[in-house]
Design an enzyme around this catalytic site. Structure first.
Site, PDB file in Angstrom:
ATOM      1  N   GLY A 116      99.302 -14.794 -21.265  1.00  0.00           N
ATOM      2  CA  GLY A 116     100.497 -14.793 -20.418  1.00  0.00           C
ATOM      3  C   GLY A 116     101.738 -15.279 -21.144  1.00  0.00           C
ATOM      4  O   GLY A 116     102.740 -15.597 -20.519  1.00  0.00           O
TER       5      GLY A 116
ATOM      6  N   HIS B  55     113.650  -4.197 -23.420  1.00  0.00           N
ATOM      7  CA  HIS B  55     113.743  -3.222 -22.319  1.00  0.00           C
ATOM      8  C   HIS B  55     114.563  -2.000 -22.726  1.00  0.00           C
ATOM      9  O   HIS B  55     115.281  -1.425 -21.922  1.00  0.00           O
ATOM     10  CB  HIS B  55     114.303  -3.874 -21.042  1.00  0.00           C
ATOM     11  CG  HIS B  55     113.323  -4.827 -20.414  1.00  0.00           C
ATOM     12  ND1 HIS B  55     112.329  -4.405 -19.557  1.00  0.00           N
ATOM     13  CD2 HIS B  55     113.146  -6.160 -20.569  1.00  0.00           C
ATOM     14  CE1 HIS B  55     111.595  -5.456 -19.186  1.00  0.00           C
ATOM     15  NE2 HIS B  55     112.069  -6.536 -19.796  1.00  0.00           N
TER      16      HIS B  55
ATOM     17  N   GLY C  24     103.530 -13.517 -23.233  1.00  0.00           N
ATOM     18  CA  GLY C  24     104.455 -12.427 -23.545  1.00  0.00           C
ATOM     19  C   GLY C  24     104.450 -12.076 -25.026  1.00  0.00           C
ATOM     20  O   GLY C  24     105.397 -11.496 -25.530  1.00  0.00           O
TER      21      GLY C  24
ATOM     22  N   ASP D   5     105.059  -2.600 -27.885  1.00  0.00           N
ATOM     23  CA  ASP D   5     104.039  -3.612 -28.177  1.00  0.00           C
ATOM     24  C   ASP D   5     102.881  -3.028 -28.974  1.00  0.00           C
ATOM     25  O   ASP D   5     102.431  -3.600 -29.972  1.00  0.00           O
ATOM     26  CB  ASP D   5     103.501  -4.228 -26.879  1.00  0.00           C
ATOM     27  CG  ASP D   5     104.598  -4.811 -26.020  1.00  0.00           C
ATOM     28  OD1 ASP D   5     105.725  -4.951 -26.525  1.00  0.00           O
ATOM     29  OD2 ASP D   5     104.338  -5.116 -24.847  1.00  0.00           O
TER      30      ASP D   5
HETATM   31  C1  GLA Z   1     106.858  -5.385 -22.298  1.00  0.00           C
HETATM   32  C2  GLA Z   1     106.475  -3.925 -22.487  1.00  0.00           C
HETATM   33  C3  GLA Z   1     107.237  -3.277 -23.640  1.00  0.00           C
HETATM   34  C4  GLA Z   1     108.739  -3.541 -23.538  1.00  0.00           C
HETATM   35  C5  GLA Z   1     109.010  -5.025 -23.262  1.00  0.00           C
HETATM   36  C6  GLA Z   1     110.463  -5.293 -22.988  1.00  0.00           C
HETATM   37  O1  GLA Z   1     106.433  -6.144 -23.390  1.00  0.00           O
HETATM   38  O2  GLA Z   1     105.096  -3.791 -22.710  1.00  0.00           O
HETATM   39  O3  GLA Z   1     106.965  -1.890 -23.690  1.00  0.00           O
HETATM   40  O4  GLA Z   1     109.320  -2.731 -22.567  1.00  0.00           O
HETATM   41  O5  GLA Z   1     108.271  -5.512 -22.172  1.00  0.00           O
HETATM   42  O6  GLA Z   1     111.235  -5.018 -24.094  1.00  0.00           O
END
Ligand code: GLA
Length: 394
Positions: free
Chosen positions: A130, A40, A132, A181
């Site tokens: 899902g 974040h 992450g 990402d």
């Molecule tokens: C998600 C978002 C990223 C980043 C992360 C937290 O994966 O797509 O851009 O903000 O959360 O680090």
């Protein structure tokens, strides 16, 4: 090409043929990612330190002569074949999984690169949905890579592919994600993590020469479903904190602040929630810079401590963790041979990432697995991961 790649190549070609009744498609791959530290921070002008994975999304694609677009995903068979047209792309519509490729096609058009015709695309991903681990970013980068290849947009760089994917996600899908990402997927490099300054997009590869240490990703198997709205809330709160600080100091992003500067100016933030969000953003950025430095000097013990601090900050100050992630991290911290463990990605479910001495791996899996089951009634899943390359034709 390793066996998994070969296997997926065959499967996705088969799916293409079955869905569209045609042959002659090319096969492509783009990776998912795991973030080692720097969570974040990417929409707060801070640093991140992710690596691309060897798992990701495969697709078989072929250009058409008309303006039709057809999509099929082996992972979402119930959606069937989705058919649309390049003239029928509507941001924030009620799309299913195909909203990600559609968002990328739309973003190319927004940048003056309209497709001369449609294409067919069959998709098969091996990232758990899902979890992450950025299955959506991998699909976006993959679509961009395919479009560049099929339509000859040779001037588009891999950094552009990341920006195009992010634009599609922000403006077409309404998820205000940062750049991490898509950047990790499009710029991945075997055995390296990427130290990225999200304020400037300057980056540096850092070799992950982790001798006798495994990177273990543990999936809570709790999908991070609410992530969209809560994520956008966090973004707004960080922006409100920045605005308050800007009344006293000339900065563009929280990522510009040193600890001393933040401590001296934080009184400007009157809302206690926004204050906690800013504290996380500032200190997480500083932790990330330190983490890369200590990794370079071989101090993995300190790297692990920084990971643990990152988790606590995400748990208490940024409040994006959840019970399941906390149990996984806290159980990991108890085990000898675990250097560090933290939630990774957006939060509210998904995975933790842990650095574990190879000879403690079996104990780690056994003890964390048992404790997690006892506390939640659910089973977690472990993956040993390694840093992989970026998108490619295969
Ligand atoms: C998600 C978002 C990223 C980043 C992360 C937290 O994966 O797509 O851009 O903000 O959360 O680090």
């Amino acid at each position: 090409m390793d066996n998994t790649e070969l296997e997926y190549k065959e499967k996705v070609l088969e799916a293409f043929k079955e869905a569209f009744g045609e042959e002659g498609a090319r096969v492509y791959f783009a990776p998912g990612r795991v973030n080692l530290i720097g969570e974040h921070t990417d929409y707060n002008g801070g640093h991140v330190f992710p690596c691309a994975l060897s798992i990701g999304t495969f697709a078989a694609a072929r250009k058409r002569d008309d303006r039709v677009l057809r999509f099929f995903s082996v992972n979402f068979p119930d959606s069937g074949i989705v058919e649309t047209s390049i003239d029928d792309l509507h941001p924030k519509g009620k799309d299913g999984w195909e909203a990600y490729p559609k968002g990328v096609i739309w973003a190319f058009k927004e940048r003056g690169m309209e497709l001369e015709s449609g294409f067919d695309m069959a998709v098969y991903g091996n990232i758990p949905n899902g979890s992450g681990l950025s299955s959506s970013a991998s699909l976006e980068v993959l679509t961009g890579y395919i479009i560049r290849d099929l339509f000859g947009f040779d001037k588009v760089t891999n950094v552009d592919l990341a920006l195009i994917g992010q634009q599609g996600e922000n403006q077409y899908n309404g998820m205000n994600c940062g750049i991490m990402d898509q950047f990790a997927s499009s710029m991945g490099k075997l055995d390296n993590a990427i130290f990225l300054d999200t304020a400037t997009l300057k980056y540096e590869y850092a070799p992950l020469g982790l001798k006798d240490i495994d990177i273990i990703v543990t999936n809570t198997n709790k999908k991070h479903e609410l992530v969209g709205s809560a994520y956008n809330d966090r973004r707004r709160e960080s922006e409100a904190a920045l605005k308050a600080i800007q009344s006293r100091m000339n900065i563009k992003a929280l990522g510009e602040l040193s600890a001393e500067e933040f401590e001296s100016v934080k009184g400007a933030i009157t809302d206690p929630v926004c204050l906690k969000r800013a504290k996380h953003a500032v200190y997480e950025n500083l932790r990330t810079i330190e983490a890369v430095n200590v990794l370079k000097s071989g101090n993995l013990v300190r790297f692990g401590e920084l990971m643990n601090e990152s988790h606590k900050s995400l748990q208490y100050d940024y409040e994006v963790s959840c019970r399941e992630l906390d149990i996984l991290a806290e159980e990991a911290w108890k085990i000898d041979g675990v250097l560090g463990s933290r939630m990774t990605g957006g939060g509210f479910g998904g995975c933790t990432v842990s650095l574990v001495k190879s000879d403690s791996r079996a104990r780690f899996e056994e003890e964390v697995g048992r404790a997690y089951h006892e506390a939640t009634g659910m089973d977690c899943t472990f993956y040993i991961v390694s840093a992989g390359d970026g998108p490619r034709a295969i």
